[in-house]
Write a protein that holds these residues in place. Structure first.
Motif, short mmCIF file in Angstrom:
data_model
loop_
_atom_site.label_atom_id
_atom_site.label_comp_id
_atom_site.label_asym_id
_atom_site.label_seq_id
_atom_site.Cartn_x
_atom_site.Cartn_y
_atom_site.Cartn_z
N PHE A 255 0.86 -1.19 0.00
CA PHE A 255 0.00 0.00 0.00
C PHE A 255 0.89 1.23 0.00
CE2 PHE A 255 0.74 0.80 4.50
CZ PHE A 255 0.96 -0.47 5.02
N ASP A 256 0.32 2.38 -0.29
CA ASP A 256 1.09 3.61 -0.46
C ASP A 256 2.27 3.38 -1.41
OD1 ASP A 256 -0.65 4.71 1.32
OD2 ASP A 256 0.68 4.50 3.06
N GLU A 257 2.01 2.57 -2.44
CA GLU A 257 2.99 2.30 -3.49
C GLU A 257 4.29 1.68 -2.97
OE1 GLU A 257 3.40 5.75 -5.93
OE2 GLU A 257 1.24 5.89 -6.26
N GLU A 258 4.15 0.87 -1.92
CA GLU A 258 5.33 0.25 -1.34
C GLU A 258 4.98 -1.10 -0.74
OE1 GLU A 258 8.40 1.94 1.68
OE2 GLU A 258 7.24 3.65 0.88
N LEU A 259 5.93 -2.02 -0.73
CA LEU A 259 5.73 -3.30 -0.09
C LEU A 259 6.08 -3.17 1.39
CD1 LEU A 259 5.21 -6.40 -0.48
CD2 LEU A 259 7.69 -6.63 -0.69
N LEU B 164 -7.42 0.95 -3.76
CA LEU B 164 -7.74 2.35 -3.54
C LEU B 164 -9.26 2.49 -3.45
CD1 LEU B 164 -5.27 3.72 -6.24
CD2 LEU B 164 -4.87 3.41 -3.78
N GLU B 165 -9.69 3.58 -2.84
CA GLU B 165 -11.13 3.81 -2.65
C GLU B 165 -11.93 3.58 -3.93
OE1 GLU B 165 -13.45 4.07 -0.16
OE2 GLU B 165 -11.58 3.53 0.85
N ASP B 166 -11.46 4.15 -5.04
CA ASP B 166 -12.25 4.08 -6.27
C ASP B 166 -12.09 2.75 -7.00
OD1 ASP B 166 -9.68 4.44 -7.04
OD2 ASP B 166 -10.05 6.09 -8.42
N GLU B 167 -11.23 1.88 -6.48
CA GLU B 167 -11.08 0.56 -7.11
C GLU B 167 -11.99 -0.47 -6.46
OE1 GLU B 167 -6.64 -0.35 -8.49
OE2 GLU B 167 -6.79 0.09 -6.36
N PRO C 297 7.06 -17.97 -6.02
CA PRO C 297 8.18 -17.40 -5.26
C PRO C 297 7.71 -16.20 -4.45
CG PRO C 297 8.72 -17.61 -7.60
CD PRO C 297 7.26 -17.86 -7.47
N GLU C 298 8.22 -16.12 -3.22
CA GLU C 298 7.81 -15.08 -2.28
C GLU C 298 7.86 -13.68 -2.89
OE1 GLU C 298 8.73 -15.54 2.36
OE2 GLU C 298 10.38 -14.72 1.16
N GLU C 299 8.96 -13.40 -3.59
CA GLU C 299 9.15 -12.03 -4.09
C GLU C 299 8.20 -11.70 -5.24
OE1 GLU C 299 11.26 -14.50 -4.29
OE2 GLU C 299 11.97 -14.69 -6.37
N LYS C 300 7.50 -12.71 -5.73
CA LYS C 300 6.55 -12.45 -6.82
C LYS C 300 5.11 -12.43 -6.32
CE LYS C 300 9.46 -13.86 -10.59
NZ LYS C 300 9.64 -14.65 -11.80
N LEU C 301 4.94 -12.28 -5.03
CA LEU C 301 3.60 -12.26 -4.46
C LEU C 301 3.43 -11.04 -3.58
CD1 LEU C 301 1.70 -15.25 -2.90
CD2 LEU C 301 1.89 -13.11 -1.65
N ARG C 302 2.28 -10.39 -3.69
CA ARG C 302 1.98 -9.28 -2.79
C ARG C 302 0.47 -9.21 -2.58
NH1 ARG C 302 3.07 -4.16 -6.94
NH2 ARG C 302 1.05 -4.27 -7.96
N ILE C 303 0.08 -8.62 -1.45
CA ILE C 303 -1.34 -8.42 -1.18
C ILE C 303 -1.56 -6.92 -1.19
CG2 ILE C 303 -3.21 -8.79 0.44
CD1 ILE C 303 -1.80 -11.30 1.40
N ARG C 304 -2.22 -6.44 -2.22
CA ARG C 304 -2.30 -5.00 -2.47
C ARG C 304 -3.62 -4.43 -1.94
NH1 ARG C 304 -3.99 -1.35 -6.49
NH2 ARG C 304 -5.00 -2.98 -7.72
N ARG C 305 -3.52 -3.36 -1.16
CA ARG C 305 -4.72 -2.70 -0.69
C ARG C 305 -5.32 -1.88 -1.82
NH1 ARG C 305 -4.12 0.74 4.61
NH2 ARG C 305 -3.24 2.31 3.24
#
Length: 485
Positions: free
Chosen positions: A244-248, A294-297, A284-292
RNA sequence: GCGGCCGUGGUCUAGCCUGGGUAUGACACGGGCCUGCCACGCCCGGAAUCGCGGGUUCAAAUCCCGCCGGCCGCACCA
């Protein structure tokens, strides 16, 4: 070692029959419809089996398999009839189609509220003299384009729709299943099945389909007790890969809840459950993220929304939508159906809230293929987890000689009812190994002349190409052990 | 839906601009010989009405028009 591009995955999928366009012999078949061939079906089945093991059984969820055709009222209550549609108008001159609520806002600066009737929007267009942005032509009558497929059921032609998401079954079935389950909240209901969406432009093979598999979980919980979750301890120190906030931000579940990044222990627990599932499958771990999101999404029903994404050769791909839907669905169905969707627990009556894990099965399979396909020193190899590989093993006679063939066939016959195995005796042994590499078969069992003497066979590992020699009777348990998740 | 590019055996492709003989090649696939462990070699074989429809022409994969589908971008996306 290099990852192959998505084009290569599609090519291999077509060549080997993992998947291919539906009704391809008819040129007018709409896009976004794909068929699975034998290997694809086996892979999909194993993916679903893994989901049942690691999500459903591990979390003691309740399985449901609901109808794909549902009556109009379900989607009145769910909001899909109104909110799943956009007001559109086509230009009378150039015939291009435009989403007019956005257009009016842009051109005339007038905000068009959600759910404004189409006639009123047409009037707004006339009033503000809104023209076609492409050619300046006059715009036609406004209509609603709904992404649901509308059906007419029976001789009376009753209005119904193909479900645009599998989860509505879980909501409308909730009162009965909750009662007969004899379970206390929180409890997860799980369903795998097809959903249907009339996408405007489906693209990128399995990433956007008009007919697709979802594996969905709806966890019903008491909102007052979202932080009272005993099993949370299992994941308290588990590092979530939150974006979130454009960062892991790699944050333990405990920290994520304390710092209020994630709304509750319950939400953090399920984010951890789904992340650990994909890591187990070999992402692979580095290829996975859980992204918050945005309000309009966020979807119209979501109060908190995270997407589990995986980095493929075509960029980050959304595989799982994790939404806190609040009581939006149960309250909506209670209002429209007048059924009582509340529960009575711990001395109080309340409407449960819902946390959902909505997984795209087809996309997940595409992502696993994309990440698994490699070319290593000219060798094409599909590195799938042995539990997911279409064939668990292949059986070969070293050379095409009767005594080796009969021994190999004997082994093949003894295995083929209990697992997916492939038999091949044609061509050189090297060619047969490489063919199995390409479709991800993790083990190749070769019957050689030594087998005839001591009843042992070699098992060759797909990834290392190393061989071990085992007594024939130990082979089934060896394979069984290797295919555990 | 718009714009750009594209559509030839299972897959990738040559040929198209500058119309003309049974449509090129590779890989894959099937059969055979060979083969005591990693795409060996040799022989044989099947496989494409050139996306669909129409037009121009003595003649169309090739030129023209329409449609369908694909990729990329725009727009849209629970």
């Amino acid at each position: 070692m290099e990852t192959m591009g998505m084009d290569e995955i599609i090519r291999l999928a077509l060549e080997r029959g993992f998947f291919f366009p539906s009704a391809e012999i008819y040129p007018k078949t709409p896009a976004g419809l794909w068929d699975y061939g034998h290997l694809g079906v086996l892979l999909k089945q194993k993916y679903i089996q893994a989901w049942i093991r690691e999500i459903v059984r591990r979390d003691e969820m309740i399985l449901v398999d609901g109808s794909q055709i549902l009556p109009r009222d379900v989607f009145v209550a769910s909001g899909h009839l109104e909110s799943f549609a956009d007001p559109v108008s086509s230009c009378l001159k150039c015939r291009s189609i435009h989403r007019v609520d956005r257009l009016i806002e842009e051109v005339a600066g007038v905000k068009v509220p959600e759910r404004t009737p189409p006639e009123q929007i047409t009037a707004l267009i006339r009033e503000h003299n809104v023209r076609c942005p492409s050619c300046g032509g006059e715009l036609g009558e406004v209509s609603l384009f709904n992404m649901m497929f509308r059906l007419s059921v029976g001789a009376s032609g009753d209005e119904a729709y193909l479900r645009p998401e599998t989860c509505q079954n879980l909501f409308i079935d909730f009162p009965r299943i909750y009662k007969i389950s004899r379970r206390k909240l929180p409890v997860g209901f799980a369903q795998v099945g097809k959903s249907f969406r009339n996408e405007i432009s489906p693209r990128q093979s399995l990433t956007r389909l008009r007919e697709f598999y979802q594996a969905e979980v709806e966890v019903f919980f008491n909102p007052a007790k979202a932080n009272e979750l005993e099993k949370f301890e299992r994941f308290r120190d588990y590092p979530l890969r939150l974006y979130f906030d454009e960062e892991l931000h790699i944050t333990t579940c405990g920290e994520a809840v304390e710092s209020r990044i994630v709304s509750s222990r319950l939400a953090a627990y399920y984010l951890a459950l789904i992340q650990s599932f994909y890591l187990k499958l070999g992402i692979p771990e580095e290829k996975l993220r859980i992204r918050r999101l945005l309000e309009d999404e966020k979807a119209f029903y979501a109060v908190e929304a995270w997407d589990l994404e995986v980095l493929t050769s075509i960029g980050w791909m959304e595989l799982v939508a994790c939404n806190n839907r609040g009581d939006y669905d149960l309250s909506g169905h209670a209002r429209v159906s007048r059924a009582d969707m509340q529960v009575f627990e711990d001395g109080e009556k309340f409407t449960p809230h819902v946390f959902e894990l909505s997984m795209g099965v087809d996309r997940s399979i595409l992502a696993l293929l994309d990440l698994g396909y490699r070319v290593e020193n000219g060798r094409t190899v599909l590195k799938l987890h042995p539990a997911l590989a279409p064939y668990t093993a292949a059986v070969f006679p070293l050379v095409d000689k009767p005594e080796l063939v009969s021994k190999a066939r004997e082994l093949y016959e003894s295995l083929r009812l209990d697992m997916d195995v492939f038999y091949d005796e044609s061509g050189s042994i090297g060619r047969r190994y490489r063919r199995q590499d390409e479709i991800g078969t993790p083990f190749c069992i070769t019957i050689d002349y030594q087998t005839l003497e001591d009843n042992t066979a070699t098992i060759r590992d797909r990834d290392s190409m190393q061989q071990v020699r085992l007594p024939m009777h130990e082979i089934p348990s060896y394979l069984g052990g290797k295919t555990k998740l």
